[in-house]
Each structure stands twice: as structure tokens, then as C-alpha cells.
Design an enzyme around this catalytic site. Structure first.
Site, short mmCIF file in Angstrom:
data_model
loop_
_atom_site.label_atom_id
_atom_site.label_comp_id
_atom_site.label_asym_id
_atom_site.label_seq_id
_atom_site.Cartn_x
_atom_site.Cartn_y
_atom_site.Cartn_z
N ASP A 1 50.08 -32.57 88.54
CA ASP A 1 48.87 -31.33 88.45
C ASP A 1 49.51 -30.06 87.42
OD1 ASP A 1 46.40 -31.04 89.75
OD2 ASP A 1 46.79 -28.23 90.77
N TYR B 1 47.24 -26.77 85.59
CA TYR B 1 47.42 -25.90 85.48
C TYR B 1 46.26 -24.72 84.12
CZ TYR B 1 47.14 -19.89 87.79
OH TYR B 1 47.07 -19.51 88.05
N HIS C 1 40.27 -19.85 85.42
CA HIS C 1 40.78 -20.48 86.66
C HIS C 1 42.11 -19.59 86.93
CE1 HIS C 1 42.47 -22.34 90.14
NE2 HIS C 1 43.37 -22.47 89.56
N ARG D 1 47.99 -10.33 90.15
CA ARG D 1 49.30 -9.67 89.54
C ARG D 1 48.04 -8.73 88.87
NH1 ARG D 1 51.00 -14.81 88.77
NH2 ARG D 1 49.38 -15.15 87.38
N GLU E 1 39.98 -27.34 95.61
CA GLU E 1 40.89 -27.22 93.81
C GLU E 1 39.58 -28.15 92.37
OE1 GLU E 1 44.53 -26.59 92.31
OE2 GLU E 1 44.07 -24.54 93.14
N GLU F 1 38.61 -30.82 90.20
CA GLU F 1 39.61 -31.16 88.86
C GLU F 1 38.96 -32.15 88.63
OE1 GLU F 1 43.78 -30.34 88.92
OE2 GLU F 1 44.03 -29.49 91.03
N ASP G 1 42.19 -31.55 94.62
CA ASP G 1 43.63 -31.06 95.06
C ASP G 1 43.34 -29.95 96.16
OD1 ASP G 1 46.28 -30.60 94.75
OD2 ASP G 1 46.22 -28.81 93.68
N ARG H 1 45.88 -22.23 100.46
CA ARG H 1 46.04 -20.22 99.94
C ARG H 1 46.78 -20.54 100.88
NH1 ARG H 1 44.60 -22.92 95.06
NH2 ARG H 1 42.33 -23.22 94.69
N GLN I 1 50.62 -21.10 100.28
CA GLN I 1 51.02 -21.34 99.19
C GLN I 1 51.46 -19.89 98.52
OE1 GLN I 1 47.80 -22.93 96.66
NE2 GLN I 1 48.77 -22.19 94.42
N TYR J 1 55.72 -20.36 97.18
CA TYR J 1 55.31 -20.50 96.02
C TYR J 1 55.93 -20.22 95.01
CZ TYR J 1 52.97 -16.53 93.53
OH TYR J 1 52.83 -15.94 93.91
N LYS K 1 50.21 -28.42 98.88
CA LYS K 1 49.16 -28.96 98.02
C LYS K 1 50.10 -30.68 98.11
CE LYS K 1 48.29 -25.54 94.48
NZ LYS K 1 46.11 -26.22 94.18
N THR L 1 45.42 -35.14 98.32
CA THR L 1 44.35 -35.06 97.72
C THR L 1 43.87 -36.17 97.19
OG1 THR L 1 46.29 -33.69 96.02
CG2 THR L 1 44.32 -35.14 94.93
N THR M 1 42.94 -26.90 88.12
CA THR M 1 40.73 -26.31 87.81
C THR M 1 40.31 -25.83 87.22
OG1 THR M 1 42.32 -25.42 90.27
CG2 THR M 1 39.92 -25.02 90.00
N GLU N 1 38.64 -18.32 94.49
CA GLU N 1 37.66 -17.79 93.42
C GLU N 1 36.19 -17.38 94.10
OE1 GLU N 1 38.91 -20.85 90.79
OE2 GLU N 1 38.35 -19.52 88.84
CA CA Z 1 45.72 -27.72 91.46
#
Ligand code: CA
Length: 417
Positions: free
Chosen positions: A125, A127, A132, A141, A198, A200, A232, A236, A239, A243, A252, A256, A348, A362
Site C-alpha cells: 500500500d 501513500y 491526503h 504534525r 480509504e 484507493e 483500505d 485510526r 494506528q 505506527y 490496516k 482490504t 488514499t 479527513e
Molecule cells: Ca492506504
């Protein structure tokens, strides 16, 4: 390119996902039958095993369509893929000489169950959607550090799990996992509370590379057998705790979902488009020699238990910063062997506008701006009983090349020991 007419009249409707221009590959069965390869045309599935048995389609020396996957066709290579498409066009076009021979092998789609169209060898997968990555980075961040410093240079990805890739229509239990609230001292084990989707696209690798073999972006593009919609599913809260520093793991790995029809690059050829202008020049091995992205309209529907479905987001595959071909070339660049049946998630797909965001994280901005559904319910993340459906199609002049639906309903977590 305009609509190519078929003697299967439902394939000539401007609204069908499956005109003659498309001819996507799936696996189907009816009650009591073995699953086997089929091709969608209008409201019907062409029974490829029956066509092969009748001598109407022959690829290679061994039967390849009486199997519940398309991997054997993939391994025959690009010339066989082109020959197959040309033969199907010949058999299904308006006025085809062999119409009477093919007609008995059309199965109404409404009578069929669809299965996974391939055996997924491995699942990676990426990114690679800039909006996104910027949205998520801003939430976690701050806006100044939204994009990691490597992001404009590398299609970032992680190795996921092939074992839990499932076909559209498969129910998904809410995952369990380790959760730690920001103000808690210790984690707990329990049901995910921030379950997400997600939106995708999945690219299916159709030919293999050897360990140590690098490939150009053009070679990578030629290796892609087809595309599917891909959800996906993402936990959250699991994660957020797990992560760092190695990326997503259990968050994840529980499910899927993919759409049941593999849409070929040949069908999508009229809809090729370029990736956006580069803010930083890419290293030569990642540069695209030609347009390798596609203009595909995408949407997400949410349907609460007992409620009506409503569209909560609309976006387009052309929002990606890296194409699947660039991702595949990068994947092989260290010498990593790629195999027929490998599945690459795009990352995503979000657009610049709020209604174009491809995840609930989001859309609800981390739960701070919940969505209000038509019946007044509010949603930041997925509730038990919700059904989420992805749709996608490339819009031609009077026809569309569609993917069918990628749908899944969330069931309660299995909490027993
Ligand atoms: Ca993904």
C-alpha cells in the site's frame, strides 16, 4: 473514442459500467456451480470456461478459464492479453458472425455471485495522494511539517497483507486492538473506536521480475494487468498508537476490499493523463516517459443500517502525485522481485476541496467536524451496521468504463476470548 456497439444490447446503454469498450475480468458462480472466469458485458457475464470448452476462445496450450482466478492468464503475458481482448471484441461486437454460438454462454449478472478475481500474491500500500498526505500530516504534525521531507522524492509505501484482501460484498468485523488515549497512562485492548475507509485504486501486476532486476517506469506500466477499486479499511486509533517507527501494522491488516472486476489498461487507454507538475525533480528512474495516470471519477457512499445510501465524497484518480507505474518501478528498484498477482494500493485519493476527501479522518477532520447525514445522524467514523461503497468510472463520449461497486458492511467486533 466513442461507444463500441455490441449485440448484447444492455452493453450499449450510456449508464452501464460494462460496454464493449470495457470487457473487465472477474470470477463468478451460480448456486451449486464451481467458480470460474467471466467477462462482464452489459447486464451479463460471458462464461469464459464455456467459451473455452466450446473452442471459441483459446489461449496457450492448457485451459486457463475454468479456474477461480485470472493469474494463469496473467502469466501468459502481454501478447496473450492483447489477443484475448481482440477475440472478445470480435465475438461480442454488433453483427458478430458467431453471435448464435456465444449467446448460450451469457449468464445474467443478477443470477451470479462474484468472487475474488485473482489470487493476490502480495499486497503493498502506497501513500501517493498529495492532498491526503498533506491533510493527515497537518492533523498530526501541523501545517508546516505536513509532508515528510522524503515525500516529493519517493512514492512512500509499506508491505501489507495479501491474506485479508477480500472481494466487494464481504462483511467486515470491527477490528480489536491496542488503544491508548492521549491522556491515558497505559493502553487497553478493545474494539476500534475510530474505524475508517480509504478510497484507493489497486493496480494488479500481471508479469514478474527476477530478484535483482530493476525496471523502467515504461516497463512497469507494461507489466500492469489491470485496475480495481480498493478500500483500505483503517483503524485510526490502533494506528495512532502502533505506527511509530515502522508504519501501520494491525491498523490496516484486518481487511482490504477490492471491486470484483479487473479493468484493463487497454480499456482505460483513452483516459490516460499525466501526473501533476513536479515541485522537486524526480530522480531519473522515477520519471514518466508518457502519461500513466487515468482520469477516473470516484465516489464514496455511506449507508447507515436501515437508512438510505448517500454520497459523502467525490474525487478523481488524476489527483495522484505518483502513478502505479512509478510505484511499481520504485518497488523493484532495490532488487525486490515482483510477481504476477501482486496488488499495489495507490494511497488514499483526496482532492483539494473538502467534499473531495477520500477518508472519514479527513472528511470529519479527525472527528472535529462530524458529517451530518440526510436522516440527521452524525458520523465522524464508521458505526456498526454502516455500509460503505466505493464507485468509479472513466467517462467517455456517450459511454463509461466502470468498475462496479466496492462495498462492505461493518459488523460488531468479536470480543469473546
Ligand atoms: Ca492506504
Amino acid at each position: 473514442m466513442s461507444l463500441m456497439k455490441s449485440w448484447v444490447t444492455s452493453a450499449n446503454s450510456p449508464d452501464t459500467d460494462f460496454p464493449l469498450n470495457n470487457l473487465p475480468y472477474g470470477v463468478f458462480s451460480r448456486a451449486g456451480e464451481e467458480a470460474r472466469c467471466g467477462v462482464a458485458i452489459g447486464d451479463y457475464i460471458v462464461d469464459m470456461a464455456a467459451l473455452e470448452a466450446a473452442g471459441l476462445v483459446t489461449l496457450g496450450d492448457e485451459p486457463v478459464f475454468d479456474l477461480p482466478f485470472w493469474n494463469d492468464v496473467m502469466e501468459l503475458g502481454r501478447e496473450a492479453w492483447a489477443a484475448l481482448r481482440a477475440r472478445l471484441m470480435q465475438l461480442l461486437t454488433e453483427g458478430a458472425e458467431e453471435q448464435a454460438l456465444v449467446q448460450p454462454h451469457l449468464i445474467p449478472m443478477a443470477d451470479a455471485q462474484l468472487h475474488m478475481p485473482l489470487v493476490v500474491s502480495e499486497y503493498t500500500d502506497f501513500y501517493a495522494g498529495r492532498h491526503h498526505a498533506t491533510n493527515v500530516g497537518t492533523m498530526f504534525r501541523g501545517a508546516e511539517n505536513a509532508l515528510p521531507p522524503n515525500w516529493l522524492h519517493i512514492p512512500i509505501g509499506y508491505n501489507g497483507r495479501a491474506s485479508t484482501v477480500v472481494v466487494s460484498g464481504t462483511d467486515i468485523h470491527r477490528p480489536m486492538g491496542q488503544l491508548k488515549a492521549p491522556d491515558a497512562d497505559l493502553p487497553v485492548f478493545g474494539p476500534c473506536k475510530r474505524l475508517d475507509i480509504e478510497l484507493e485504486m489497486g493496480a494488479i501486476v500481471g508479469t514478474s521480475t527476477q530478484m535483482g532486476q530493476r525496471i523502467s517506469v515504461a516497463e512497469a506500466d507494461a507489466m500492469i494487468f489491470g485496475y480495481v477499486l480498493l478500500n483500505d479499511w483503517s483503524a485510526r486509533d490502533i494506528q495512532a498508537w502502533e505506527y511509530q517507527p515502522l508504519g501501520p501494522f494491525q491498523a490496516k491488516a484486518f481487511a482490504t476490499s477490492i471491486s470484483p472486476w479487473i479493468v484493463t489498461p487497454a480499456a482505460l487507454a483513452p483516459f490516460r493523463t499525466s501526473t501533476p507538475e513536479r515541485e522537486k525533480e524526480l530522480l531519473p528512474y522515477l520519471r514518466e516517459p508518457a502519461p500513466m495516470l487515468f482520469d477516473i471519477d470516484l465516489s464514496i457512499d455511506m449507508q447507515p443500517a436501515g437508512g438510505a445510501p448517500e454520497t459523502i465524497a467525490r474525487t478523481n484518480y488524476n489527483e495522484m502525485y505518483y502513478s502505479a507505474a512509478q510505484q511499481l518501478a520504485h518497488h523493484a528498484s532495490s532488487g525486490c522481485a515482483m510477481n504476477a498477482g501482486d496488488l499495489l494500493g495507490s494511497g488514499t485519493i483526496s482532492g483539494a476541496e473538502k467534499h473531495q476527501r477520500g477518508s472519514l479522518l479527513e472528511l470529519s477532520w479527525g472527528g472535529k467536524e462530524p458529517l451530518t447525514l440526510q436522516d440527521g445522524q452524525s458520523r465522524s467514523f464508521i458505526e456498526d451496521g454502516d455500509t460503505l461503497t466505493l464507485r468509479g468510472h472513466a467517462q467517455g463520449d456517450g459511454y463509461r468504463v466502470g468498475f462496479g461497486a466496492c462495498t462492505g458492511t461493518i459488523l460488531p467486533a468479536i470480543e469473546t476470548e
